[in-house]
Design an enzyme around this catalytic site. Structure first.
Site, mmCIF file in Angstrom:
data_model
loop_
_atom_site.group_PDB
_atom_site.id
_atom_site.type_symbol
_atom_site.label_atom_id
_atom_site.label_comp_id
_atom_site.label_asym_id
_atom_site.label_seq_id
_atom_site.Cartn_x
_atom_site.Cartn_y
_atom_site.Cartn_z
ATOM 1 N N ASP A 105 0.893 -1.409 -0.105
ATOM 2 C CA ASP A 105 0.511 -0.043 0.357
ATOM 3 C C ASP A 105 0.423 1.011 -0.102
ATOM 4 O OD1 ASP A 105 -2.419 -0.503 -0.289
ATOM 5 O OD2 ASP A 105 -3.423 -0.561 1.061
ATOM 6 N N LYS A 159 2.873 1.071 -5.202
ATOM 7 C CA LYS A 159 3.987 0.913 -6.151
ATOM 8 C C LYS A 159 3.428 1.022 -7.542
ATOM 9 C CE LYS A 159 4.977 -3.133 -3.715
ATOM 10 N NZ LYS A 159 3.751 -1.974 -2.487
ATOM 11 N N THR A 160 1.909 0.373 -7.042
ATOM 12 C CA THR A 160 1.585 0.357 -8.844
ATOM 13 C C THR A 160 0.967 1.367 -9.079
ATOM 14 O OG1 THR A 160 0.793 -2.134 -7.673
ATOM 15 C CG2 THR A 160 -0.571 -0.687 -10.081
ATOM 16 N N HIS A 193 2.291 -7.519 -0.487
ATOM 17 C CA HIS A 193 2.234 -8.390 0.621
ATOM 18 C C HIS A 193 3.049 -8.805 1.372
ATOM 19 C CE1 HIS A 193 -0.562 -11.210 2.940
ATOM 20 N NE2 HIS A 193 -1.426 -9.244 2.773
HETATM 21 N N1 LIG Z 1 -2.088 10.476 -0.984
HETATM 22 C C1 LIG Z 1 -1.621 10.272 -1.378
HETATM 23 N N2 LIG Z 1 -2.480 8.359 -1.989
HETATM 24 C C2 LIG Z 1 -1.385 7.261 -2.918
HETATM 25 C C3 LIG Z 1 -0.605 7.432 -3.945
HETATM 26 N N3 LIG Z 1 0.003 6.251 -4.024
HETATM 27 C C4 LIG Z 1 -0.251 5.834 -3.908
HETATM 28 N N4 LIG Z 1 -1.956 6.169 -3.064
HETATM 29 C C5 LIG Z 1 -2.704 5.563 -1.975
HETATM 30 O O1 LIG Z 1 -2.107 4.263 -1.942
HETATM 31 C C6 LIG Z 1 -3.155 3.064 -1.962
HETATM 32 C C7 LIG Z 1 -2.657 1.953 -2.571
HETATM 33 O O2 LIG Z 1 -1.401 1.975 -3.105
HETATM 34 P P1 LIG Z 1 -1.042 1.483 -4.521
HETATM 35 O O3 LIG Z 1 -0.927 1.758 -5.540
HETATM 36 O O4 LIG Z 1 -2.118 0.166 -5.128
HETATM 37 O O5 LIG Z 1 0.187 0.257 -3.343
HETATM 38 P P2 LIG Z 1 1.155 -0.449 -3.971
HETATM 39 O O6 LIG Z 1 2.085 -0.336 -2.848
HETATM 40 O O7 LIG Z 1 0.914 -1.339 -5.169
HETATM 41 O O8 LIG Z 1 0.202 -1.992 -3.363
HETATM 42 P P3 LIG Z 1 0.089 -4.018 -2.736
HETATM 43 O O9 LIG Z 1 0.442 -3.921 -4.611
HETATM 44 O O10 LIG Z 1 -1.168 -3.809 -3.044
HETATM 45 O O11 LIG Z 1 1.765 -3.633 -2.056
HETATM 46 C C8 LIG Z 1 -4.098 3.185 -3.213
HETATM 47 O O12 LIG Z 1 -5.537 4.049 -2.818
HETATM 48 C C9 LIG Z 1 -3.556 5.140 -3.316
HETATM 49 O O13 LIG Z 1 -4.455 5.583 -4.491
HETATM 50 C C10 LIG Z 1 -0.054 9.521 -3.311
HETATM 51 O O14 LIG Z 1 1.303 9.633 -3.837
HETATM 52 N N5 LIG Z 1 -0.909 10.321 -2.734
HETATM 53 MG MG LIG Z 2 0.783 -3.359 -6.232
#
Ligand SMILES: Nc1nc2c(ncn2[C@@H]2O[C@H](COP(=O)(O)OP(=O)(O)OP(=O)(O)O)[C@@H](O)[C@H]2O)c(=O)[nH]1
Ligand SMILES: [Mg+2]
Length: 390
Positions: free
Chosen positions: A22, A25-26, A85
């Site tokens: 979270d 990254k994505t 995760h």
């Molecule tokens: N305020 C803010 N929220 C963000 C930002 N980038 C991502 N988010 C929020 O953070 C949450 C997780 O973002 P993801 O891109 O799914 O995170 P991840 O690291 O890919 O997560 P996993 O693949 O599950 O490990 C989402 O609700 C996004 O909208 C950012 O730059 N600013």
């Molecule tokens: Mg991700």
């Protein structure tokens, strides 16, 4: 429809996003493709196309590793978006093994979390020598001092794992705002890409070595045969070349070669490819097998290694290991059980570096210098390097 052939105009590198669940990254991966698409050097890949396996949509976390491609002014990149995760570190190991550099994504609001540290450690062990840090979600606070503290903390973590923590580029970004087109944050993503372009060096590619490809995935194309995918570790491959599939115990001929859906004449070390193999049954080959030039590698089960056992506070074991210990060894894309012999010492504690002899459950191509991770019950407990084979 005939497909456009892949034209090699820029050096190709493999990079990826890693970091705690979270932390974004994505979202950042999607933002990178959007910023570059607007510059005219790539195709925008929206968030839900990156996080696309059905299982992922349901759970909202990145489980499998997604690949996207893009170009900066100077380079062509294949980018893997790795899962944060804890259960999926196994996939992370598979993806990270071929990275020339990595973008460590750390939420500026949350700071270092358990998988931030675990991913840095794994990156070190699988030989990722260059890390660029994206302090993401920087839009979420006006408190620059808070972000300064997170930056210090990340630099310390990198230093503790043997990276040059004082000099690694750290860029404050907001994947989310960049994706929305906010100019302040699209500029930040550009700055991050510039840091990757300049800080991650072009790795030495072993083009003259015999061909070797660790199999990451296997698919079937109805009517055409079995396809294996992965990143070429060394050498080159052309249509019509003979190869051995080690692990499957079969030889074959390459009848198709593609990168990102585009046919190519010749694949070389570092390329992410799909290889169509003649006459190989789908169920004979699996992730963890190795496709290599015939006779170029001799698989073995036994090797000696130098291994660091993670301390309890690093997520490792809390109790010692002794001769007879049987954890899983993650080697290239393979995951195989191994019997550990600690020789005269007989026992080792978490936090120690030890020499060990390992007898794997099955043969695989091994060589001095090859890195691996040791896992047990879903967590990484050690990391090592092969010293001698046989
Ligand atoms: N305020 C803010 N929220 C963000 C930002 N980038 C991502 N988010 C929020 O953070 C949450 C997780 O973002 P993801 O891109 O799914 O995170 P991840 O690291 O890919 O997560 P996993 O693949 O599950 O490990 C989402 O609700 C996004 O909208 C950012 O730059 N600013
Ligand atoms: Mg991700």
């Amino acid at each position: 429809m005939s497909k456009t052939a892949y034209v090699r105009t820029k050096p190709h590198l493999n990079i990826g996003t890693m970091g705690h669940v979270d932390h974004g990254k994505t979202t950042l991966t999607a933002a990178i493709t959007k910023v570059l698409a607007e510059r005219g050097s790539g195709t925008f890949v929206p968030f839900d196309r990156i996080d696309r396996a059905p299982e992922e949509a349901a759970r909202g976390i990145t489980i499998n590793i997604a690949h996207v491609e893009y170009e900066t002014d100077t380079r062509h990149y294949a980018h893997v978006d790795m899962p944060g995760h804890a259960d999926y570190v196994k996939n992370m190991v598979t993806g990270a093994a071929q990275l020339d550099g990595a973008i460590l994504v750390v939420s500026a609001l949350d700071g270092i979390m358990p998988q931030t540290a675990e991913h840095v450690l794994l990156a070190r062990q699988v030989g990722v020598d260059h890390i660029v840090v994206a302090l993401n979600k920087a839009d979420g606070t006006d408190d620059e001092e808070l972000i300064d503290l997170v930056e210090l903390e990340v630099r310390d973590l990198l230093t503790a794992q043997g990276y040059p923590g004082d000099s690694v580029p750290v860029v404050r970004v907001s994947g989310l705002r960049a994706l929305e087109g906010d100019p302040r944050w699209t500029a930040a993503v550009e700055a991050l890409l510039d840091a990757v372009d300049t800080y991650v060096p072009m790795p030495e590619r072993y083009l003259d070595a015999p061909f070797l490809l660790p199999v990451e995935n296997v698919l079937t194309i109805t009517g055409r045969g079995t396809v294996v995918t992965g990143a070429v570790e060394r050498g080159t491959l052309r249509l019509g070349d003979r190869v051995s599939v080690l692990g499957a115990g079969v030889d074959s001929v390459v009848t198709g070669l593609e990168t990102f859906g585009k046919p190519m004449e010749e694949a070389e070390a570092g390329d992410n490819v799909a290889v169509l193999l003649r006459g190989v049954p789908r169920d004979a080959v699996r992730r963890g097998h190795v496709v290599a030039a015939p006779g170029s590698v001799v698989p073995a089960r036994r090797f000696s290694a130098r291994v660091y056992l993670l301390a309890g506070r690093e997520g490792g074991r809390t109790t010692p290991v002794a001769t007879g210990y049987r954890p899983q060894f993650y080697i290239r894309t393979a995951d195989v059980v191994g019997d550990v012999d600690l020789g005269a010492v007989g026992m080792a504690r978490p936090g120690e570096t030890v020499e060990m002899t390992v007898e794997l459950g099955r043969e695989m191509p091994l060589e001095p210098g090859l890195g691996f991770a040791i896992r047990e019950g879903g967590r990484t407990v050690g990391a090592g390097t092969v010293t001698t084979v046989g």
